[in-house]
Each structure stands twice: as structure tokens, then as C-alpha cells.
Design an enzyme around this catalytic site. Structure first.
Site, PDB file in Angstrom:
ATOM      1  CG  HIS A 186      -2.141  -0.982   0.742  1.00  0.00           C
ATOM      2  ND1 HIS A 186      -3.163  -0.612  -0.095  1.00  0.00           N
ATOM      3  CD2 HIS A 186      -2.325  -2.303   0.990  1.00  0.00           C
ATOM      4  CE1 HIS A 186      -3.942  -1.658  -0.323  1.00  0.00           C
ATOM      5  NE2 HIS A 186      -3.452  -2.698   0.334  1.00  0.00           N
ATOM      6  CB  CYS A 486      -8.236  -2.636 -12.190  1.00  0.00           C
ATOM      7  SG  CYS A 486      -8.658  -4.031 -11.150  1.00  0.00           S
TER       8      CYS A 486
HETATM    9  C1  LIG Z   1      -6.526  -4.326  -8.003  1.00  0.00           C
HETATM   10  C2  LIG Z   1      -6.334  -5.205  -7.047  1.00  0.00           C
HETATM   11  O1  LIG Z   1      -6.954  -5.083  -5.837  1.00  0.00           O
HETATM   12  P1  LIG Z   1      -6.236  -4.587  -4.470  1.00  0.00           P
HETATM   13  O2  LIG Z   1      -4.863  -4.062  -4.822  1.00  0.00           O
HETATM   14  O3  LIG Z   1      -7.114  -3.529  -3.901  1.00  0.00           O
HETATM   15  O4  LIG Z   1      -6.223  -5.848  -3.667  1.00  0.00           O
HETATM   16  C3  LIG Z   1      -5.402  -6.329  -7.240  1.00  0.00           C
HETATM   17  O5  LIG Z   1      -5.345  -7.235  -6.407  1.00  0.00           O
HETATM   18  O6  LIG Z   1      -4.685  -6.295  -8.273  1.00  0.00           O
END
Ligand SMILES: C=C(OP(=O)(O)O)C(=O)O
Ligand SMILES: [Mg+2]
Length: 556
Positions: A186, A486
Site C-alpha cells: 500500500h 486494474c
Molecule cells: C486491483 C487489485 O486489488 P487490491 O490491490 O485492492 O487488492 C489487485 O489485487 O490487483
């Protein structure tokens, strides 16, 4: 003498400047005894320290807005946890000072969290940050964190807590380098949201001496220590060239021969919308709704509150597409009212869609709120579920959407290898796929996305990951449906060309990456992208795949 180090580039751009290290990471107060009559005063002092730090975190959150705000507010709540406070009081009652009691109570809680499974690494870093802030305040010493400097610098740290990344001033902090963290942690996501060049997972980063001049290339992951004048000039020239190309590239995403690839933004809530609009996003490809749920770990937000937040995002893209992901709780985003506390391995437990199917009332409220938010708007609303494993999951989600009377397309995220392998069967139930390459890499390589030591395996250039992307895109094409990306893979301009060549139909990323991807995609034809994709898949490592794609696209 110039030396070169290599980490993982997670946020584009070049930064050249002096190293400044993050403030003292751990402050251990002395373990001295206080007389019983001082306990009450000490307890009051501890409480004041906690309240002040919580208020400071909330204020930083207000200033930062967006995804950062939700993370900081979650940290403020951690500071005020009633059980932790009760433990602090108990320790003071038997003779601890306020600062020592806080230090020890947090250590006990930390052990509890760490013992609950590896996945909590990210939360543990947040917890340590909160503890350091309270202890520093009680000791009356400067807060740990971003150094005070009037001169621009490159920030070097073991890892950056959300509270610090949120407050990085892009005019003073030229870039940052961390020893830990992976491309999908994150912190990396927040760095991209800030638009600061960043390299993570650089072994030995903290051994770089304070004041050393380094050049950080956030695109390649290269760090040049004591760069020569020629190297600096070369990097500055290529950064200027890139900036000029970015400024010149506008309009919808497309290859050089006009093959359209919509470029969409990843947002965490209404606060992220202005940057997305400014970057020319053609819509939203991933609205991470869980940030709305982090305000209160005990209850879901009311339907009204959800309607308001969704409507603000939907209104920003009147004719565009907005893909909303229903709540993805669990693992790295636990919520008290949804996430079981006693799972031995939460990344493999009840998370994402699994939690929602166990709590249908929460899913129902969210879908109803989305339906109300979209009423009367010309937006193309699409709704998707995280962590879909198979057709049974997809069917259950599609049924819930139908029952809520949603006038929207509904889709499935491909984040689990089984979903990619059986994409055609999932597409019998839903209308589109969206590849979450962050989790797809985590589950394909059994490599926790928060752990820097396994970042080699989270590299989205890994040919096995490209194979799963190709399989999903081919399945969608065969079913006449769309398949976007995404995950963070879409924000790497070269990889974006390869993903296009593999057949994905849209790319969604943090707003700051959109101009880079748009400019690079516009340089190559669809056929060149397809050749680059074939060459990348024919290799056996992420490094080779990157090199092979580069060679094809540069005409070597
Ligand atoms: C887009 C995604 O979701 P997050 O990063 O929120 O888990 C992913 O896992 O690639
Ligand atoms: Mg995910």
C-alpha cells in the site's frame, strides 16, 4: 566513485539529490518504577498523549484526503483502541511510567498480531508507527518520521508508514527509497498517488550515508550512488524528454495505429476524482470502496452515506465508465465486523466476495446504495466482485446484483489463478472480467504482497502471470466480452503495451501514471504490442520478459 544498485521501481520519474534518513524508528523508554501515588497522574498523561497523537493523525488525514485519509483514520483508531488503553492503565498501576507502559502494551499487541499470521506485516508497521508517535510525545522528543529540512532531498527508510507517505511534500521530497515493501504494497500505491518517484525493496538502502548524492530512477528501479556529471546529465535529459512527451500526449488511450485502449483511473473515493479528471482518465476502472468502510471498524457505513460517496464519483464522469468494486475486506484490509479474528492464514481465508456472501445484508446495502446513486445519471455503471474463485462465486454475485435491481453490468475480478484458468465458465455468469494483477501475482507465486523479501515473485512481468493474463483476455474475446487490467501492472508503460498485445481491453491505474502510459502506448502499433507480448511470454523470467519486450518495441 559511481556505483549502481537495483531495487524495484514503483513510481515513475527521476530524482537526484542528497540522502536524508527517516527519524529514529524505535524509541525505547527506560524501564524505571514510579511510586503508587503517581499512577493516576501518569495514567492521565498517557491518555493525553494518545489523544494528541490520534488527533494529529486525523488532522494529517484531513490534509491528505483520498485513500491516505482512510489509512490515517484507521491508525488514529488503532491508537485509541480501548483494550490497548486498558492494558496501558494496568501497567501504570503496577509501577510503569506512561511511556514505558505504552511501549510494552503495544509490544504485547504487536506479538499477538504477528502470531496471527504473516499477512499482518502491513498492519504491524502501522501499529509501530502509532506507538513511536505516542512514545516520542510522552518523552518530549521530536516525532519520528520525515526529516525536517528546507532543502530538497531523497528520503531513505526501512519502510514508509502511511502517515509519512501521506505527508511527503513533493517540493521537498524529490523521491524515496525503501529497503522493504513490494510493488503492490500500500505504500507503493500511495507513492504513485502522490506522483513521487520511488524505488522499494532495495537491500541495504539504510546503509547509504546521510548526505550522499543519489539518483533514483523510479521507472527502472536503478539507484546511482555518487552519479557522475555525465550520468546526471543523461538522466536529466531523459526525464526532460519524458516530460515533454507527456505534455504532448492528450486524448483517449490508443496505439499508434488508432486501436483504442481506454485509460481509466483507480480511486479510493471522491477525494481522488480531481486528479483522475486532470490526468484525462476516461472513467474509473477500479473504485476501491473499502476505504469508505475503514472509518468505523465496528459498523458498515449507512446506505445514505454510501449513496453520497458513490454519487460524487459517478457524477464526475457523466458519459464515462465507472467500475465499482464491492467491498474487499479481509487479509490486508481487515474489518472487525466482517473479518474472522482467528484465521491461521487470512489471505487464504474468508475475504473479498467470500465475506460478502457470508454477510448478504452488507452486500445488499452496498448494491442498493449503488443503484440509488446512479439513478438519473448517464454514467455507464459497472460493478465487480473481488476474489472470485469459480463459476459458483460468479453466479452468487450475479444473482445478488439482479435481486438488487441494478441497472449495471456486473463482472468478476480475476485475482485467483483458478478464475483465470476457468475464465470462460465464469463469463457464463458475468459480463466482464477485470484482472487484479496484485493479488493474482500473490496467489500465483505464493508470495505475500507485503513482504519485500519476495518482491522478485510479485513482479508482474513474470511470464507465468503474463500467461494467465493472456488466458483471461483470450477467454473474454471468445465470449465477446471485455477484460481490463486494474492491478498495478497497468501503470508500467512498457507492460501496458504488452498487456494490450495480450488482448486486454482497458487499463486502469493511479491517476499519476495515466500520462506515461498514454504517451508510450501512442508510440507503438497494435501489431508491435502483440509481437512484444509474444516475445515476453517466450522467456523464463521477469527480467528477460522485460528485455524481450523492450527489444521488440525499440526495433532491435
Ligand atoms: C486491483 C487489485 O486489488 P487490491 O490491490 O485492492 O487488492 C489487485 O489485487 O490487483
Ligand atoms: Mg486485490
Amino acid at each position: 566513485m559511481e556505483t549502481t544498485l537495483r531495487g524495484v521501481g514503483v513510481s515513475h520519474g527521476v530524482a537526484i539529490g542528497e540522502v536524508r534518513h527517516m527519524g529514529t524508528p524505535v524509541l525505547e523508554p527506560p524501564a524505571k518504577q514510579i511510586p503508587a501515588e503517581e499512577a493516576e497522574r501518569e495514567q492521565g498523561r498517557a491518555r493525553q498523549g494518545v489523544e494528541a497523537v490520534a488527533a494529529d493523525l486525523m488532522a494529517r488525514g484531513n490534509l491528505a484526503g483520498g485513500e491516505a485519509q482512510a489509512v490515517l483514520e484507521a491508525q488514529a483508531m488503532m491508537a485509541q483502541d480501548p483494550e490497548l488503553m486498558a492494558d496501558v492503565d494496568r501497567r501504570i498501576a503496577v509501577g510503569s511510567t506512561a511511556e514505558r507502559a505504552v511501549y510494552d502494551a503495544f509490544a504485547a499487541y504487536r506479538e499477538l498480531l504477528a502470531g496471527a499470521g504473516e499477512y499482518l506485516a502491513g498492519r504491524v508497521a502501522d501499529l509501530d508507527d502509532v506507538r513511536n508517535r505516542i512514545v516520542a510525545r510522552l518523552l518530549g522528543v521530536p516525532m519520528p518520521g520525515v526529516p525536517d529540512s528546507d532543502e530538497p532531498y531523497v528520503l531513505v527508510a526501512r519502510d514508509l508508514a502511511p502517515a509519512d507517505t501521506a505527508l511527503l511534500d513533493p517540493t521537498l521530497v524529490l523521491g524515496f527509497v525503501t529497503e522493504e515493501g513490494g510493488p503492490t504494497s500500500h505504500s507503493a500505491i500511495l507513492a504513485r498517488a502522490l506522483g513521487v518517484p520511488a524505488v522499494v525493496a532495495l537491500p541495504g538502502a539504510r546503509e547509504l550515508a546521510e548526505g550522499t548524492v543519489i539518483a533514483v530512477d523510479g521507472s527502472t528501479g536503478d539507484i546511482f550512488v555518487n552519479p557522475s556529471e555525465e550520468k546526471k546529465a543523461e538522466l536529466e535529459a531523459s526525464a526532460a524528454e519524458r516530460r515533454a512527451a507527456l505534455a504532448a500526449s492528450t486524448g483517449p488511450g490508443a496505439t499508434a495505429d488508432g486501436y483504442k485502449v481506454p485509460l481509466l483511473a483507480n480511486v479510493g473515493g471522491p477525494a481522488d476524482v480531481p486528479a483522475a479528471v486532470e490526468a484525462g482518465a476516461e472513467g474509473v476502472g477500479l473504485f476501491r470502496t473499502e476505504f469508505l468502510f475503514l472509518d468505523d471498524s465496528k459498523n458498515a457505513p449507512s446506505e445514505e452515506k454510501q449513496v453520497e460517496a458513490y454519487r460524487q464519483v459517478l457524477e464526475a464522469f457523466p458519459e464515462g465508465r465507472v467500475v465499482v468494486r464491492v467491498l474487499d475486506a479481509g487479509a490486508d484490509k481487515p474489518l472487525d465486523f466482517l473479518t474472522p479474528a482467528d484465521e491461521p492464514n487470512p489471505a487464504l481465508g474468508v475475504r473479498g466476495l467470500r465475506s460478502l456472501l457470508d454477510h448478504p445484508e452488507i452486500l445488499r446495502t452496498q448494491l442498493t446504495a449503488l443503484s440509488k446513486a446512479a439513478e438519473g445519471l448517464p454514467v455507464h455503471l459497472e460493478i465487480m466482485a473481488p476474489m472470485v474463485a469459480d463459476r459458483t462465486d460468479a453466479k452468487a454475485f450475479a444473482e445478488a446484483c439482479r435481486e438488487a435491481g441494478l441497472q449495471a453490468k456486473f463482472g468478476a475480478m480475476v485475482e485467483i489463478p483458478s478464475a483465470a484458468l476457468r475464465a470462460r465458465s465464469i463469463l457464463q455468469e458475468v459480463e466482464f472480467l477485470s484482472l487484479g494483477t496484485n493479488d493474482l501475482a500473490q496467489y500465483t507465486f505464493a508470495a505475500d504482497r507485503q513482504v519485500g523479501a519476495v518482491s522478485r515473485l510479485q513482479d508482474p512481468w513474470q511470464p507465468a502471470l503474463l500467461d494467465l493474463v493472456a488466458l483471461s483476455a483470450e477467454s473474454a474475446r471468445a465470449e465477446g466480452k471485455s477484460c481490463g487490467v486494474c492491478g498495478e501492472a497497468a501503470s508500467d508503460p512498457l507492460l501496458a503495451c504488452v498487456l494490450t498485445g495480450l488482448g486486454v481491453t482497458s487499463l486502469s491505474m493511479g491517476a499519476a501514471s495515466i500520462p506515461y502510459v498514454r504517451a508510450t502506448l501512442a508510440k507503438y502499433t497494435l501489431t508491435q504490442c502483440e509481437r512484444a507480448a509474444t516475445a515476453a511470454r517466450a522467456t523464463d523470467s521477469a527480467e528477460e520478459a522485460r528485455g524481450a519486450a523492450q527489444a521488440v518495441l525499440s526495433g532491435e
